[in-house]
Design a protein around this motif. Sequence first.
Motif, PDB file in Angstrom:
ATOM      1  N   PRO A   1      41.414  39.076  47.314  1.00  0.00           N
ATOM      2  CA  PRO A   1      40.875  39.459  48.651  1.00  0.00           C
ATOM      3  C   PRO A   1      40.889  40.629  47.937  1.00  0.00           C
ATOM      4  CG  PRO A   1      42.727  38.796  48.346  1.00  0.00           C
ATOM      5  CD  PRO A   1      42.382  38.344  47.731  1.00  0.00           C
ATOM      6  N   THR A   2      40.129  41.780  48.551  1.00  0.00           N
ATOM      7  CA  THR A   2      39.752  43.406  48.304  1.00  0.00           C
ATOM      8  C   THR A   2      41.457  43.876  48.962  1.00  0.00           C
ATOM      9  OG1 THR A   2      38.081  44.968  48.185  1.00  0.00           O
ATOM     10  CG2 THR A   2      38.295  43.915  49.850  1.00  0.00           C
ATOM     11  N   GLU A   3      40.923  45.555  49.236  1.00  0.00           N
ATOM     12  CA  GLU A   3      41.667  46.294  49.525  1.00  0.00           C
ATOM     13  C   GLU A   3      40.556  47.390  50.439  1.00  0.00           C
ATOM     14  OE1 GLU A   3      44.794  47.757  46.618  1.00  0.00           O
ATOM     15  OE2 GLU A   3      45.686  45.850  46.372  1.00  0.00           O
ATOM     16  N   HIS A   4      41.015  48.175  51.479  1.00  0.00           N
ATOM     17  CA  HIS A   4      40.240  48.700  51.815  1.00  0.00           C
ATOM     18  C   HIS A   4      40.352  50.328  50.968  1.00  0.00           C
ATOM     19  CE1 HIS A   4      38.776  51.266  55.127  1.00  0.00           C
ATOM     20  NE2 HIS A   4      39.341  52.100  54.440  1.00  0.00           N
ATOM     21  N   SER A   5      38.864  50.791  50.876  1.00  0.00           N
ATOM     22  CA  SER A   5      38.697  51.658  50.212  1.00  0.00           C
ATOM     23  C   SER A   5      37.283  51.957  50.606  1.00  0.00           C
ATOM     24  CB  SER A   5      38.763  51.286  48.766  1.00  0.00           C
ATOM     25  OG  SER A   5      37.635  52.441  47.854  1.00  0.00           O
ATOM     26  N   LEU A   6      36.996  54.071  50.401  1.00  0.00           N
ATOM     27  CA  LEU A   6      35.987  54.161  50.701  1.00  0.00           C
ATOM     28  C   LEU A   6      34.429  54.407  49.700  1.00  0.00           C
ATOM     29  CD1 LEU A   6      37.262  57.382  52.035  1.00  0.00           C
ATOM     30  CD2 LEU A   6      36.823  55.698  53.622  1.00  0.00           C
ATOM     31  N   GLY A   7      34.656  53.454  48.412  1.00  0.00           N
ATOM     32  CA  GLY A   7      33.842  53.642  47.070  1.00  0.00           C
ATOM     33  C   GLY A   7      32.880  54.970  47.069  1.00  0.00           C
ATOM     34  N   PRO A   8      32.021  55.216  46.489  1.00  0.00           N
ATOM     35  CA  PRO A   8      31.103  53.263  46.161  1.00  0.00           C
ATOM     36  C   PRO A   8      31.865  52.965  45.055  1.00  0.00           C
ATOM     37  CG  PRO A   8      29.911  55.912  45.350  1.00  0.00           C
ATOM     38  CD  PRO A   8      31.407  56.252  46.046  1.00  0.00           C
ATOM     39  N   VAL A   9      33.519  53.290  44.426  1.00  0.00           N
ATOM     40  CA  VAL A   9      33.798  52.308  43.282  1.00  0.00           C
ATOM     41  C   VAL A   9      34.950  52.000  43.706  1.00  0.00           C
ATOM     42  CG1 VAL A   9      34.681  53.065  41.304  1.00  0.00           C
ATOM     43  CG2 VAL A   9      32.484  55.116  40.855  1.00  0.00           C
ATOM     44  N   PHE A  10      34.962  50.561  43.905  1.00  0.00           N
ATOM     45  CA  PHE A  10      36.398  49.924  44.082  1.00  0.00           C
ATOM     46  C   PHE A  10      37.036  49.264  42.866  1.00  0.00           C
ATOM     47  CE2 PHE A  10      32.980  49.730  47.392  1.00  0.00           C
ATOM     48  CZ  PHE A  10      33.649  50.418  48.518  1.00  0.00           C
ATOM     49  N   SER A  11      37.859  50.343  42.918  1.00  0.00           N
ATOM     50  CA  SER A  11      38.948  49.660  42.088  1.00  0.00           C
ATOM     51  C   SER A  11      39.565  48.607  42.001  1.00  0.00           C
ATOM     52  CB  SER A  11      39.920  50.929  41.283  1.00  0.00           C
ATOM     53  OG  SER A  11      39.141  51.506  41.220  1.00  0.00           O
ATOM     54  N   LYS A  12      40.863  47.345  40.952  1.00  0.00           N
ATOM     55  CA  LYS A  12      41.622  46.414  42.038  1.00  0.00           C
ATOM     56  C   LYS A  12      41.876  45.901  40.614  1.00  0.00           C
ATOM     57  CE  LYS A  12      42.892  42.854  44.529  1.00  0.00           C
ATOM     58  NZ  LYS A  12      43.940  43.565  45.542  1.00  0.00           N
ATOM     59  N   SER A  13      43.117  45.461  40.616  1.00  0.00           N
ATOM     60  CA  SER A  13      44.117  44.624  39.474  1.00  0.00           C
ATOM     61  C   SER A  13      44.705  43.933  40.156  1.00  0.00           C
ATOM     62  CB  SER A  13      45.005  46.152  38.892  1.00  0.00           C
ATOM     63  OG  SER A  13      46.401  45.500  40.202  1.00  0.00           O
ATOM     64  N   TYR A  14      44.905  42.896  38.842  1.00  0.00           N
ATOM     65  CA  TYR A  14      45.427  41.750  39.822  1.00  0.00           C
ATOM     66  C   TYR A  14      45.978  40.440  38.031  1.00  0.00           C
ATOM     67  CZ  TYR A  14      45.705  36.640  41.029  1.00  0.00           C
ATOM     68  OH  TYR A  14      46.500  35.332  41.308  1.00  0.00           O
ATOM     69  N   THR A  15      47.656  40.042  38.309  1.00  0.00           N
ATOM     70  CA  THR A  15      48.128  39.467  37.191  1.00  0.00           C
ATOM     71  C   THR A  15      47.675  38.099  36.896  1.00  0.00           C
ATOM     72  OG1 THR A  15      49.613  41.726  37.029  1.00  0.00           O
ATOM     73  CG2 THR A  15      50.547  39.523  36.000  1.00  0.00           C
ATOM     74  N   ILE A  16      47.146  36.842  35.905  1.00  0.00           N
ATOM     75  CA  ILE A  16      46.896  35.823  36.133  1.00  0.00           C
ATOM     76  C   ILE A  16      48.117  35.321  35.006  1.00  0.00           C
ATOM     77  CG2 ILE A  16      45.862  33.768  35.636  1.00  0.00           C
ATOM     78  CD1 ILE A  16      43.653  36.342  34.309  1.00  0.00           C
ATOM     79  N   LYS A  17      49.419  34.676  35.941  1.00  0.00           N
ATOM     80  CA  LYS A  17      50.192  34.276  35.905  1.00  0.00           C
ATOM     81  C   LYS A  17      50.136  32.923  35.506  1.00  0.00           C
ATOM     82  CE  LYS A  17      53.008  37.358  38.960  1.00  0.00           C
ATOM     83  NZ  LYS A  17      53.961  37.480  39.838  1.00  0.00           N
ATOM     84  N   GLY A  18      51.192  32.177  34.557  1.00  0.00           N
ATOM     85  CA  GLY A  18      51.282  30.831  34.011  1.00  0.00           C
ATOM     86  C   GLY A  18      50.031  30.242  33.135  1.00  0.00           C
ATOM     87  N   LEU A  19      49.715  31.322  32.100  1.00  0.00           N
ATOM     88  CA  LEU A  19      48.926  31.085  30.810  1.00  0.00           C
ATOM     89  C   LEU A  19      50.098  30.871  29.460  1.00  0.00           C
ATOM     90  CD1 LEU A  19      47.672  34.673  31.394  1.00  0.00           C
ATOM     91  CD2 LEU A  19      46.615  32.487  31.834  1.00  0.00           C
ATOM     92  N   LYS A  20      49.311  30.144  29.045  1.00  0.00           N
ATOM     93  CA  LYS A  20      50.417  30.087  27.321  1.00  0.00           C
ATOM     94  C   LYS A  20      50.345  31.213  26.640  1.00  0.00           C
ATOM     95  CE  LYS A  20      47.945  25.288  27.295  1.00  0.00           C
ATOM     96  NZ  LYS A  20      47.487  24.424  26.401  1.00  0.00           N
ATOM     97  N   GLU A  21      52.010  30.853  25.790  1.00  0.00           N
ATOM     98  CA  GLU A  21      52.145  31.768  24.788  1.00  0.00           C
ATOM     99  C   GLU A  21      51.608  31.707  23.985  1.00  0.00           C
ATOM    100  OE1 GLU A  21      56.225  32.325  23.767  1.00  0.00           O
ATOM    101  OE2 GLU A  21      56.784  31.434  25.705  1.00  0.00           O
ATOM    102  N   LYS A  22      50.968  32.917  23.004  1.00  0.00           N
ATOM    103  CA  LYS A  22      50.370  33.546  21.981  1.00  0.00           C
ATOM    104  C   LYS A  22      48.934  32.499  22.139  1.00  0.00           C
ATOM    105  CE  LYS A  22      54.839  33.483  19.021  1.00  0.00           C
ATOM    106  NZ  LYS A  22      55.059  32.165  18.142  1.00  0.00           N
TER     107      LYS A  22
END
Length: 466
Positions: A365-386
């Motif tokens: 989901p997005t977060e409220h922002s006025l734009g026109p540039v919308f920024s977002k961060s997300y951490t993907i978990k459960g990945l394999k090492e190396k």
Amino acid sequence: MPGGRCFVICLLLVVVVGVCNGHDFISPPTTVKARENNTVLLPCYLNTLSNDEAYAVSIKWFKEHDLLADSANDSVVPPERHTLWQNGSLQIVSVKPMDTGEYTCEIERPEPWGAIRQRHAIEVLHAPSVEPFPPNGFLEVKLGEEARMSCKGGGVPYPIIKWYFQGEELKLLDHRELLKFTASDRLLAGKYSCEAFNGVGEPARTEISLNIIFPPEILTSRSWIHTAPGLRAQLECKISADPQATVTWLKGEIQVPLDNRVVSLVDGDKYTLLIRNVQRSDFGIYTCRANNELGQGEVQIQLSGVPNPGVFKKTGDKNLNAKTSYLLIWEVDSYTPIIEYNLWFRPYRPKSGLNKPGWTKLTIPTEHSLGPVFSKSYTIKGLKEKSIYEALLVSRNRYGWSKPSPILRFATAGAEVNEELMTTVQMITQDNMIPLDLSSSASSILSFKNYLLCLVSVFYNSLKYK
């Protein structure tokens, strides 16, 4: 007697052959090279074997096949500037280019010797000249046709011809008068010049201008333009054509109606369709089409309200110790608020071919922002090492889904990577395509369909007009 007669005849033959082999004239045949207005003396001196030997009956001079003088005929008057002296020599004063040619001295002798001849030549040196073809110095051909131009040289000695293009000498295999080539590239148009040089006076030079006519060639810097209702949009195409092209803007196959809100502008070779106060009905695929008498060219530009493709940002040191997770940060340009993101990722397998791992989709989901540039961060978990992964992003606003972002490659801590491998790459192969979920709305499906049509059209035109 028969043997004695044979001896006498053979002896006479030997004497005659000996005389004909070089004992007739004191001076050898010669070619005199003289500058204009000089005086030339052509010798005709008989080499007598003794003072008691018979003398010449008459001396004649010819130029080519025309009789100039005859010592035994007073009715033959030498031309002006020509004098036949008593010793048989011919003098020409103040020589002109017309005096260039071959001269023959003929001596008539009493029996049994007969006539003998000696040839000389005069070359009156004069500065070179050139005559261009076409005579008016202008040549026009169609793109792909053969261009033929020439420079006819003149002067004595005959001049050497050199060719130049835009002031630079053309490195040809020989000094040819005729220059011919296929006008395969418009860059071959311009000024050609030829120079004639023979060492006498200044070189002669002339120019031939080559014009290459061609059907319209069209380029656009932006084949996809993001906008929103109420904004101002400019669709631009750059057109090269000779003769000048007639330009038409179409939406679909219907010519765009022009009024105070939608205006067509021209600035040199740049053609602009300006749309003031964009309306939703303005969204779609536009065609910039150009025609001249040699053909037609066109390019398509899509005007859309869907977001621009997302861009992944560098995360710096934030993932140095991430063994089984990875933080992604992205930005999306959109005049209309983003509703949601689809983040796709999978393990990176460079040599797995058609058996590459499937994509995993995360709806974020997005977060409220006025734009026109919308920024977002997300951490993907459960990945394999190396391990190395690749990810891409699509985003949705009220007008539909964006085009996929460039693919980002990232690695969990300890993986062996290189800079070239980790560079983001565009989705350019079928193997990279993903089953995008565009079922959220009919408008989304239509938007993506238009996007695919635009891609096919742009690719076709890039091949057609390359």
